[in-house]
Design an enzyme around this catalytic site. Structure first.
Site, PDB file in Angstrom:
ATOM      1  N   LYS A  47      78.352 -34.119 -65.952  1.00 21.05           N
ATOM      2  CA  LYS A  47      78.164 -35.571 -66.036  1.00 21.05           C
ATOM      3  C   LYS A  47      78.103 -35.953 -67.514  1.00 21.05           C
ATOM      4  O   LYS A  47      77.439 -35.279 -68.306  1.00 21.05           O
ATOM      5  CB  LYS A  47      76.860 -35.950 -65.343  1.00 21.05           C
ATOM      6  CG  LYS A  47      76.612 -37.443 -65.212  1.00 21.05           C
ATOM      7  CD  LYS A  47      75.333 -37.671 -64.382  1.00 21.05           C
ATOM      8  CE  LYS A  47      75.055 -39.144 -64.165  1.00 21.05           C
ATOM      9  NZ  LYS A  47      76.015 -39.745 -63.215  1.00 21.05           N
ATOM     10  N   ILE A  91      73.128 -26.799 -68.538  1.00 21.04           N
ATOM     11  CA  ILE A  91      73.129 -28.268 -68.627  1.00 21.04           C
ATOM     12  C   ILE A  91      74.044 -28.892 -67.567  1.00 21.04           C
ATOM     13  O   ILE A  91      75.190 -28.462 -67.400  1.00 21.04           O
ATOM     14  CB  ILE A  91      73.627 -28.717 -70.026  1.00 21.04           C
ATOM     15  CG1 ILE A  91      72.809 -28.077 -71.156  1.00 21.04           C
ATOM     16  CG2 ILE A  91      73.637 -30.250 -70.142  1.00 21.04           C
ATOM     17  CD1 ILE A  91      71.355 -28.451 -71.198  1.00 21.04           C
ATOM     18  N   ASP A  92      73.521 -29.919 -66.877  1.00 20.96           N
ATOM     19  CA  ASP A  92      74.357 -30.672 -65.927  1.00 20.96           C
ATOM     20  C   ASP A  92      74.869 -31.967 -66.547  1.00 20.96           C
ATOM     21  O   ASP A  92      75.963 -32.423 -66.250  1.00 20.96           O
ATOM     22  CB  ASP A  92      73.543 -31.047 -64.670  1.00 20.96           C
ATOM     23  CG  ASP A  92      73.167 -29.827 -63.865  1.00 20.96           C
ATOM     24  OD1 ASP A  92      73.898 -28.818 -63.919  1.00 20.96           O
ATOM     25  OD2 ASP A  92      72.107 -29.889 -63.195  1.00 20.96           O
ATOM     26  N   THR A  93      74.010 -32.600 -67.400  1.00 19.62           N
ATOM     27  CA  THR A  93      74.342 -33.918 -67.942  1.00 19.62           C
ATOM     28  C   THR A  93      74.308 -33.899 -69.466  1.00 19.62           C
ATOM     29  O   THR A  93      73.297 -33.489 -70.057  1.00 19.62           O
ATOM     30  CB  THR A  93      73.352 -34.988 -67.427  1.00 19.62           C
ATOM     31  OG1 THR A  93      73.366 -34.968 -66.002  1.00 19.62           O
ATOM     32  CG2 THR A  93      73.738 -36.375 -67.933  1.00 19.62           C
ATOM     33  N   ARG A  97      67.756 -30.128 -67.092  1.00 17.31           N
ATOM     34  CA  ARG A  97      69.182 -29.806 -67.160  1.00 17.31           C
ATOM     35  C   ARG A  97      69.975 -30.944 -67.819  1.00 17.31           C
ATOM     36  O   ARG A  97      71.156 -31.141 -67.556  1.00 17.31           O
ATOM     37  CB  ARG A  97      69.731 -29.480 -65.764  1.00 17.31           C
ATOM     38  CG  ARG A  97      69.050 -28.214 -65.174  1.00 17.31           C
ATOM     39  CD  ARG A  97      69.687 -27.741 -63.882  1.00 17.31           C
ATOM     40  NE  ARG A  97      71.099 -27.408 -64.014  1.00 17.31           N
ATOM     41  CZ  ARG A  97      71.579 -26.254 -64.507  1.00 17.31           C
ATOM     42  NH1 ARG A  97      70.736 -25.306 -64.909  1.00 17.31           N
ATOM     43  NH2 ARG A  97      72.878 -26.054 -64.599  1.00 17.31           N
TER      44      ARG A  97
END
Lengths: 302, 302
Positions: free
Chosen positions: B57, B22-24, B243
């Site tokens: 993020k 996961i990015d966000t 993501r």
């Protein structure tokens, strides 16, 4: 699934036996006896023929919750139609009689109403204590959430109300959510309210929908197409359902009302519903009988 | 039919690969980061860990239409949570950005709002012309039916409004019914609005229901569980849905929102929905992942 599989047209061959089979004719008004401000040609003569020549019982029904029976009688008479007060049933009067019939404890419990003069007057005439105006609260969330309800309220009745405010809706919401056993009654489910120039306003049903959505409680509905108003009429006037006919112009309200309430129905084609909507594969509901206009019940000349 | 057939519990074996995927992280707030007025233990540390240690993020989402992003940021910060204005998405801001994204003609068309300061401010900040207060009409049917609407209105937006009146509802109804192409937008569908002591008021969704019932027009809905707010976020922040994760406490709003919008979901059990509601034959909706509390995302000590 059709409620009634096939509708019979009234014609010269079956007219006499049809009329002979009915003792009580209950009429929807707008679209049947008049259209907006214009009387349907022959309507007065037809009602006089049924009432005086044949001795039939005549009743008038309206879903409109804003008028008292007296006001509605005045309107009927303004078209030149003979009408007695006991022949008039409106959804507000129906709500009051319904409370009587279920023995609502009028000495100990009050009724909170979202509605206009007609609703308040009909309830007060049956000796119910009503709360209509609530203290004008300062606008805004902080004051609305501090609304204090009268815990002696035993029913909330919602009808058409051009003076609806969020505060009134909140009061109704809190009564239904917070007072155990508090009834939620809708005078009628009409989603919009017809006014001049073919325009509409939000109707009683739209206000009911707001309270139903917020509380997640389904109301007890008095008016067409629900059957409580018809139950009130049949019980109060001690009518034989098999010999009672409802005459209307709308399949989804009038004809459904008659079917749901177990009486016969006659659709006239002077109002909303059209001939093309019945007796075909798409018909969701068919009346027992149909004819072009109420005046077709007069004796034929040939 | 389940939307997602099986939910995985976050544990020490899968935690690292889950977080790496996961990015966000998009957070619902009440029930996840705080409960009423109390911060969830470890929530601040978890957000700091994700933001500063891992460089993820962070975004915050609310369906509440009454607050501006600025007001909501202030609320988040009041719990000691780090938060920047661009990280905050509310349903009123979402409505304004949605109008931008569909190129609503802001120079020639106005927006009629049933809503509070938050909705008006977010629209005005995006240079939309709004009409909120209408001339106070004399009460009663005769005056309400003479309501004159501004024919330059191109959208009606309905949110929570403690100053709702029948006149405002009529104005919205007439715009939607009488102005060709006029949009009907709901900020959020929440049927009730939680206030102190566990009580509720009618919510934005109940006002929307009134207008939807009266007009028979289905609104475009911005907030959870509809996906427009998520579409707005993904587009504005140019996020990769694969993501991106939504963290929430309610299956029917938060988890449905993530599923409907095509991103991953994590259910925490600090709020409304319970473990017993998922991974069984009655589950209507399952999250991709679940865990007891947001603090479970912190590195384990063992």
């Amino acid at each position: 699934m059709n409620l009634i599989s096939y509708s019979s047209e009234i014609n010269n061959d079956n007219k006499k036996s049809f009329i002979d089979s009915i003792d009580t004719f209950i009429f929807d008004c707008d679209g049947v006896l008049w259209i907006a401000d214009t009387i349907v040609p022959g309507a007065i003569e037809t009602l006089n023929y049924l009432r005086h020549t044949l001795g039939k019982k005549i009743l008038f029904v309206t879903n409109n919750s804003t008028k008292t029976r007296q006001q509605f009688q005045d309107k009927i008479k303004s078209f030149g139609i003979e009408c007695f007060i006991d022949e008039v049933y409106g959804s507000s009067y129906g709500a009051a009689i319904y409370l009587n019939q279920i023995n609502f404890p009028k000495d100990s419990k009050k009724v909170f109403i979202i509605g206009e003069y007609g609703l308040e007057k009909e309830l007060n005439d049956q000796n119910f204590k009503t709360i209509k105006e609530i203290n004008k609260l300062k606008d805004g969330l902080d004051s609305v959430q501090n609304t204090v309800i009268d815990k002696d309220i035993g029913a909330v009745i919602v009808g058409m109300d051009t003076q609806l405010t969020f505060q009134k809706a909140t009061y109704a919401h809190m009564c239904i959510k917070e007072i155990e056993g508090c009834l939620f009654i809708a005078t009628n489910p009409d989603s919009s309210y017809p006014v001049k120039d073919g325009k509409t306003l939000p109707g009683a049903g739209s206000i009911v929908s707001m309270i139903q959505t917020s509380t997640q409680v389904k109301p007890i509905t008095i008016g067409k197409p629900e059957t409580l108003l018809l139950d009130v009429i049949l019980k109060k006037d001690n009518l034989d359902p098999k010999r009672t006919l409802f005459v209307g112009d709308r399949l989804d309200t009038d004809i459904a009302f008659a079917f749901n309430g177990g009486i016969k129905s006659l659709l006239v084609l002077t109002g909303i519903s059209q001939l093309s909507e019945i007796n075909n594969i798409d018909s969701k509901i068919n009346p027992n009988f149909y004819t072009n206009t109420i005046a077709d019940l007069l004796p034929s000349n040939n």
